[in-house]
Design a protein around this motif. Structure first.
Motif, PDB file in Angstrom:
ATOM      1  N   LEU A 419     -56.185  18.686   1.810  1.00 49.38           N
ATOM      2  CA  LEU A 419     -56.322  17.671   0.769  1.00 49.38           C
ATOM      3  C   LEU A 419     -55.637  18.116  -0.532  1.00 49.38           C
ATOM      4  N   THR A 420     -55.691  19.416  -0.814  1.00 52.66           N
ATOM      5  CA  THR A 420     -55.006  19.938  -1.999  1.00 52.66           C
ATOM      6  C   THR A 420     -53.504  19.699  -1.889  1.00 52.66           C
ATOM      7  N   GLY A 421     -52.946  19.986  -0.711  1.00 49.98           N
ATOM      8  CA  GLY A 421     -51.516  19.764  -0.499  1.00 49.98           C
ATOM      9  C   GLY A 421     -51.137  18.302  -0.605  1.00 49.98           C
ATOM     10  N   LYS A 422     -51.954  17.427  -0.042  1.00 48.74           N
ATOM     11  CA  LYS A 422     -51.669  15.989  -0.128  1.00 48.74           C
ATOM     12  C   LYS A 422     -51.734  15.496  -1.571  1.00 48.74           C
ATOM     13  N   THR A 423     -52.688  16.004  -2.324  1.00 50.28           N
ATOM     14  CA  THR A 423     -52.794  15.634  -3.743  1.00 50.28           C
ATOM     15  C   THR A 423     -51.543  16.073  -4.492  1.00 50.28           C
ATOM     16  N   TYR A 424     -51.069  17.283  -4.188  1.00 54.07           N
ATOM     17  CA  TYR A 424     -49.860  17.790  -4.851  1.00 54.07           C
ATOM     18  C   TYR A 424     -48.654  16.907  -4.535  1.00 54.07           C
ATOM     19  N   VAL A 425     -48.507  16.493  -3.288  1.00 55.92           N
ATOM     20  CA  VAL A 425     -47.373  15.650  -2.898  1.00 55.92           C
ATOM     21  C   VAL A 425     -47.407  14.324  -3.663  1.00 55.92           C
ATOM     22  N   LEU A 426     -48.591  13.744  -3.829  1.00 56.27           N
ATOM     23  CA  LEU A 426     -48.723  12.497  -4.594  1.00 56.27           C
ATOM     24  C   LEU A 426     -48.362  12.700  -6.060  1.00 56.27           C
ATOM     25  N   TYR A 427     -48.787  13.833  -6.605  1.00 50.51           N
ATOM     26  CA  TYR A 427     -48.429  14.162  -8.002  1.00 50.51           C
ATOM     27  C   TYR A 427     -46.910  14.267  -8.165  1.00 50.51           C
ATOM     28  N   ARG A 428     -46.245  14.960  -7.244  1.00 53.06           N
ATOM     29  CA  ARG A 428     -44.783  15.102  -7.336  1.00 53.06           C
ATOM     30  C   ARG A 428     -44.100  13.743  -7.168  1.00 53.06           C
ATOM     31  N   ARG A 429     -44.642  12.925  -6.289  1.00 55.37           N
ATOM     32  CA  ARG A 429     -44.090  11.585  -6.092  1.00 55.37           C
ATOM     33  C   ARG A 429     -44.123  10.793  -7.404  1.00 55.37           C
ATOM     34  N   LEU A 430     -45.233  10.896  -8.136  1.00 59.44           N
ATOM     35  CA  LEU A 430     -45.336  10.142  -9.388  1.00 59.44           C
ATOM     36  C   LEU A 430     -44.440  10.741 -10.468  1.00 59.44           C
ATOM     37  N   MET A 431     -44.339  12.063 -10.513  1.00 55.69           N
ATOM     38  CA  MET A 431     -43.448  12.680 -11.501  1.00 55.69           C
ATOM     39  C   MET A 431     -41.990  12.304 -11.219  1.00 55.69           C
ATOM     40  N   GLU A 432     -41.622  12.184  -9.954  1.00 58.09           N
ATOM     41  CA  GLU A 432     -40.264  11.751  -9.622  1.00 58.09           C
ATOM     42  C   GLU A 432     -40.041  10.285 -10.013  1.00 58.09           C
ATOM     43  N   HIS A 433     -41.091   9.486  -9.921  1.00 55.11           N
ATOM     44  CA  HIS A 433     -41.017   8.097 -10.396  1.00 55.11           C
ATOM     45  C   HIS A 433     -40.720   8.069 -11.891  1.00 55.11           C
ATOM     46  N   TRP A 434     -41.447   8.868 -12.667  1.00 55.13           N
ATOM     47  CA  TRP A 434     -41.211   8.886 -14.125  1.00 55.13           C
ATOM     48  C   TRP A 434     -39.786   9.358 -14.435  1.00 55.13           C
ATOM     49  N   SER A 435     -39.299  10.306 -13.649  1.00 55.28           N
ATOM     50  CA  SER A 435     -37.939  10.791 -13.866  1.00 55.28           C
ATOM     51  C   SER A 435     -36.902   9.688 -13.646  1.00 55.28           C
ATOM     52  N   ARG A 436     -37.189   8.787 -12.706  1.00 53.59           N
ATOM     53  CA  ARG A 436     -36.257   7.683 -12.426  1.00 53.59           C
ATOM     54  C   ARG A 436     -36.322   6.605 -13.504  1.00 53.59           C
ATOM     55  N   VAL A 437     -37.556   6.215 -13.898  1.00 53.28           N
ATOM     56  CA  VAL A 437     -37.688   5.061 -14.801  1.00 53.28           C
ATOM     57  C   VAL A 437     -37.625   5.456 -16.281  1.00 53.28           C
ATOM     58  N   LEU A 438     -37.860   6.752 -16.577  1.00 53.73           N
ATOM     59  CA  LEU A 438     -37.780   7.243 -17.958  1.00 53.73           C
ATOM     60  C   LEU A 438     -36.957   8.528 -17.982  1.00 53.73           C
ATOM     61  N   PRO A 439     -35.689   8.455 -17.611  1.00 56.04           N
ATOM     62  CA  PRO A 439     -34.886   9.682 -17.515  1.00 56.04           C
ATOM     63  C   PRO A 439     -34.821  10.427 -18.845  1.00 56.04           C
ATOM     64  N   GLY A 440     -35.084  11.741 -18.780  1.00 63.49           N
ATOM     65  CA  GLY A 440     -34.998  12.584 -19.968  1.00 63.49           C
ATOM     66  C   GLY A 440     -36.194  12.520 -20.894  1.00 63.49           C
TER      67      GLY A 440
END
Length: 526
Positions: A419-440
């Motif tokens: 569950l810890t690993g799955k939570t981490y993957v979801l966190y990275r997924r959201l951080m990658e979303h922010w990188s796409r929609v709010l670059p820099g």
């Protein structure tokens, strides 16, 4: 006061207390104000109003009222305890210590006050005093597992043979309680300090399995009538439900805060440059970043704050009411409840006003609530000039750090490797979303780079915050501010490299975590 009036005042106070215990704060406030109109200096009425304000989240007003109660009735211990709790939640830990000590001077054997005092002393880095108070707790109850665990946290190498024997006796018991997992985790810390990695992990896994099972049974069914400030009641959700909540929040955030939404409301927020947000996963180095920044004379480190939730997100548009059903039955995005240039500006201003309660004059104030990574889009819209720092660390070290930590509230997935690993993957997924929609927009601060080349990375960090160089930031370990996270001991030491790739010593036990991390799992050691 004549007997008739006294009887009426006491009746109002009794009714207000009943309403308070039912969380009916507005009604309780009205009733106790009736008592205060009749007797403005009635200590019990002033105290009840103070507790109502505390539970309602009005902490400054609560502190003022409860302090007044201690002046009206200096020989009663309860108001001093509540004053300590309120000051601690305001980050005024020195005042909290004084209040707890005053309560204990009146009634020395109050175990709940002793616990609060020892934990507040630890936050302040006053370890010897904390140990003395813990010793007093153990004199009153030699099976107090929270006291034994705190003793281990302070110095796992310094645990006495007697204390260790108590922990061993707990895990050898035939009928383990929900709290027994704490003893297993405490012993894991001791074995790790002794270099016994396999024994440490065996105890850690056993303890976490027990904590995971206990959370599954409890599932938010906490004791009723807990007296805590608004939003401070510990969360104890079943771990699988907690993962579902992370999934829900991730999907909702990606759906609402897309590129079009962020462009539509861009530039409408409050222009303050005071806030510096430090966010990401727990155990990723965020406390170190805050300790470095707060060593700068222009920065106040406020710690993990609930202010984003309280002022900008909880029960507010677009988190609630964004999608509304049209006349044809289809769900359509709605507009904010006020014109955007008012709505986002007002929320940002409310955040800064609350933040200023932690420092009236600092040029910058840090907020290092890790979970704010869910709300980067709203932070950006409400506070377009705020600095947003993302604390990044090796995925496995981050997850193992979470797995080794007993959290006071939330993070229920952390007691299971998968569950810890799955939570981490979801966190990275959201951080990658922010990188796409709010670059820099978000600045990554990488723990391993900070450890490898402190001065270069600290210069980069200060530049990102618009701050000039100050040598004190290199000597962050000399900073005596209060630190209320699991890293309170580490950040009072110079930077050390032993925490980098620490997970390798446990690698043979981490299969479920590495599998769950998927693309974020590292390759074999080079």
């Amino acid at each position: 006061m004549d007997p008739g009036k006294r009887t009426l005042v006491e009746a109002y106070c009794a009714d207000a207390e009943k309403l308070l215990l039912q969380d009916r704060f507005h009604e309780a406030r009205k009733v106790v104000q009736q008592a205060l109109r009749l007797a403005p200096n009635h200590a019990a009425a002033v105290h009840i109003l103070g507790v109502i304000e505390m539970e309602s989240g009005n902490l400054e007003e609560a502190a003022r009222l409860i302090k007044r109660t201690t002046e009206l009735e200096p020989n009663v211990h309860d108001p001093f305890y509540f004053l300590g709790i309120t000051c601690a939640h305001l980050g005024r830990h020195e005042e909290a210590v004084e209040a707890f000590q005053a309560a204990l001077a009146l009634k020395p054997d109050l175990r709940i006050v002793l616990r609060q005092l020892s934990e507040t002393l630890e936050i302040l880095g006053r370890k010897d005093e904390a140990r003395a108070v813990i010793r007093r707790r153990l004199e009153l109850d030699d099976q107090d597992l929270s006291a034994l665990y705190q003793l281990v946290r302070l110095d796992p190498r310094g645990v006495s043979a007697g204390d260790r024997a108590r922990l061993d006796a707990v895990i050898a018991g035939e009928t383990p309680s929900d709290e027994s997992g704490v003893a297993w985790v405490a012993l894991a810390d001791i074995y790790e300090a002794e270099g016994e990695a396999d024994k440490a992990f065996l105890h850690l896994k056993r303890g976490n399995d027990m904590l995971h099972q206990a959370l599954t049974r409890i599932d938010s069914n906490l004791p009723s009538q807990m007296v805590t400030p608004l939003g401070k009641t510990p969360r104890r959700m079943a771990p699988l439900k907690a993962l579902e909540e992370v999934v829900r929040r991730t999907v909702q955030t990606e759906h609402i805060f897309d590129e079009a939404f962020l462009k539509r409301y861009a530039g409408m927020g409050y222009p303050s440059r005071v806030p510096i947000f430090i966010l990401g996963m727990p155990r990723s180095g965020s406390t170190l970043i805050e300790q470095i920044l707060s060593s700068h004379p222009r920065v106040h480190g406020a710690g993990e704050l609930d202010i984003v939730s309280n002022t900008m997100t909880e029960m507010r548009w677009p988190y609630v009411g964004y999608l509304q059903r049209g006349t044809d039955g289809t769900l359509m995005p709605s507009a904010p409840p006020k014109p955007g240039n008012r709505y986002f500006r007002e929320l940002g201003a409310a955040y800064v006003k609350a933040l200023r309660g932690h420092s009236a004059r600092a040029q910058h104030i840090t907020d290092k609530m890790p979970d704010n990574y869910f709300d980067i889009g709203m932070i950006h819209l409400c506070l377009p000039n705020a600095v947003i720092l993302h604390s990044v660390r090796d995925p496995v070290d981050t997850c193992l750090g979470c797995y080794k930590q007993i959290f006071a509230t939330g993070h229920e997935t952390s007691y299971d490797l998968t569950l810890t690993g799955k939570t981490y993957v979801l966190y990275r997924r959201l951080m990658e979303h922010w990188s796409r929609v709010l670059p820099g927009r978000v600045v990554d601060v990488v723990y391993e780079k900070l450890v490898a080349d402190p001065e270069t990375e600290i210069r980069r960090l200060l530049a990102a915050c618009g701050l000039p160089w100050d040598d004190a930031c290199l000597r962050f370990h000399e900073n005596q501010r209060s630190v209320s996270t699991a890293s309170s001991s580490q950040v009072r030491q110079p930077i050390f490299k032993s925490a980098v790739q620490r997970w390798r010593r446990y690698e043979q036990h981490l299969g479920p975590l590495l599998e769950a991390l998927g693309p974020y799992a590292p390759g074999p050691a080079g």
